[in-house]
Design a protein around this motif. Structure first.
Motif, PDB file in Angstrom:
ATOM      1  N   GLY A  25       7.277   3.291 -11.734  1.00 38.00           N
ATOM      2  CA  GLY A  25       5.985   3.469 -11.083  1.00 38.00           C
ATOM      3  C   GLY A  25       5.197   4.673 -11.566  1.00 38.00           C
ATOM      4  N   GLU A  66       1.040  -1.951  -9.234  1.00 35.91           N
ATOM      5  CA  GLU A  66       0.789  -1.261  -7.974  1.00 35.91           C
ATOM      6  C   GLU A  66       1.511   0.070  -8.025  1.00 35.91           C
ATOM      7  N   VAL A  67       0.776   1.156  -7.774  1.00 35.23           N
ATOM      8  CA  VAL A  67       1.351   2.500  -7.818  1.00 35.23           C
ATOM      9  C   VAL A  67       0.793   3.320  -6.661  1.00 35.23           C
ATOM     10  N   SER A  68       1.399   4.470  -6.435  1.00 37.79           N
ATOM     11  CA  SER A  68       0.891   5.361  -5.398  1.00 37.79           C
ATOM     12  C   SER A  68      -0.371   6.069  -5.895  1.00 37.79           C
ATOM     13  N   TYR A  69      -1.197   6.469  -4.943  1.00 33.54           N
ATOM     14  CA  TYR A  69      -2.379   7.265  -5.292  1.00 33.54           C
ATOM     15  C   TYR A  69      -2.435   8.475  -4.380  1.00 33.54           C
ATOM     16  N   GLY A  88       1.796   9.584  -9.510  1.00 38.38           N
ATOM     17  CA  GLY A  88       0.820   8.586  -9.071  1.00 38.38           C
ATOM     18  C   GLY A  88      -0.475   8.721  -9.847  1.00 38.38           C
ATOM     19  N   ASN A 109      -0.110   2.857   3.127  1.00 43.37           N
ATOM     20  CA  ASN A 109       0.989   3.251   2.244  1.00 43.37           C
ATOM     21  C   ASN A 109       0.539   4.041   1.019  1.00 43.37           C
ATOM     22  N   THR A 111      -1.153   3.090  -1.695  1.00 40.35           N
ATOM     23  CA  THR A 111      -0.913   2.432  -2.972  1.00 40.35           C
ATOM     24  C   THR A 111      -2.190   1.736  -3.425  1.00 40.35           C
TER      25      THR A 111
END
Length: 116
Positions: A25, A66-69, A88, A109, A111
């Motif tokens: 990720g 899909e990744v964290s931001y 992220g 979340n 993402t």
């Protein structure tokens, strides 16, 4: 229940040697020797880490991810993104950073889903 999935769309990946530790990720930045290095805050990234095998990093270069931001939620549609330096991505106004097609944002979340 959400029955919609964009995963697998136009996916392609390359494997690189790494000069840093990565987790699935993480945004991936490539140095002038063609090796993966840790993305720092504000870096442009070439893809997203999908697999780690020792010093080899498989990087998704195209398709939906899909990744964290961090920071404010990215906008939908064509949005400039860069690495946030913490594994992220984040939105940016830096005109030297590329646009990505954001099609999913989960503010609970933190993402974001987008097309590379």
């Amino acid at each position: 229940m959400n029955n919609i999935s964009y995963r697998g769309f136009n996916s392609s990946a390359l494997t690189f040697k790494s000069e840093a530790e990565f987790a699935k990720g993480d945004p991936v930045t490539i140095n002038i020797q063609g090796r993966c290095v840790a993305s720092t805050d504000g870096d442009a990234f070439v893809g997203i880490c999908v697999s780690v095998r020792g010093e080899l990093i498989t990087t998704q270069m195209e398709g939906y991810v899909e990744v964290s931001y961090s920071g404010s939620a990215p906008g939908y549609g064509w949005t400039r993104l860069c690495a946030d330096g913490n594994g992220g991505v984040k939105s940016t106004d830096d005109a030297t950073r590329p646009f990505f097609r954001v099609i999913s944002v989960d503010t609970k979340n933190k993402t974001v889903g987008f097309i590379l």
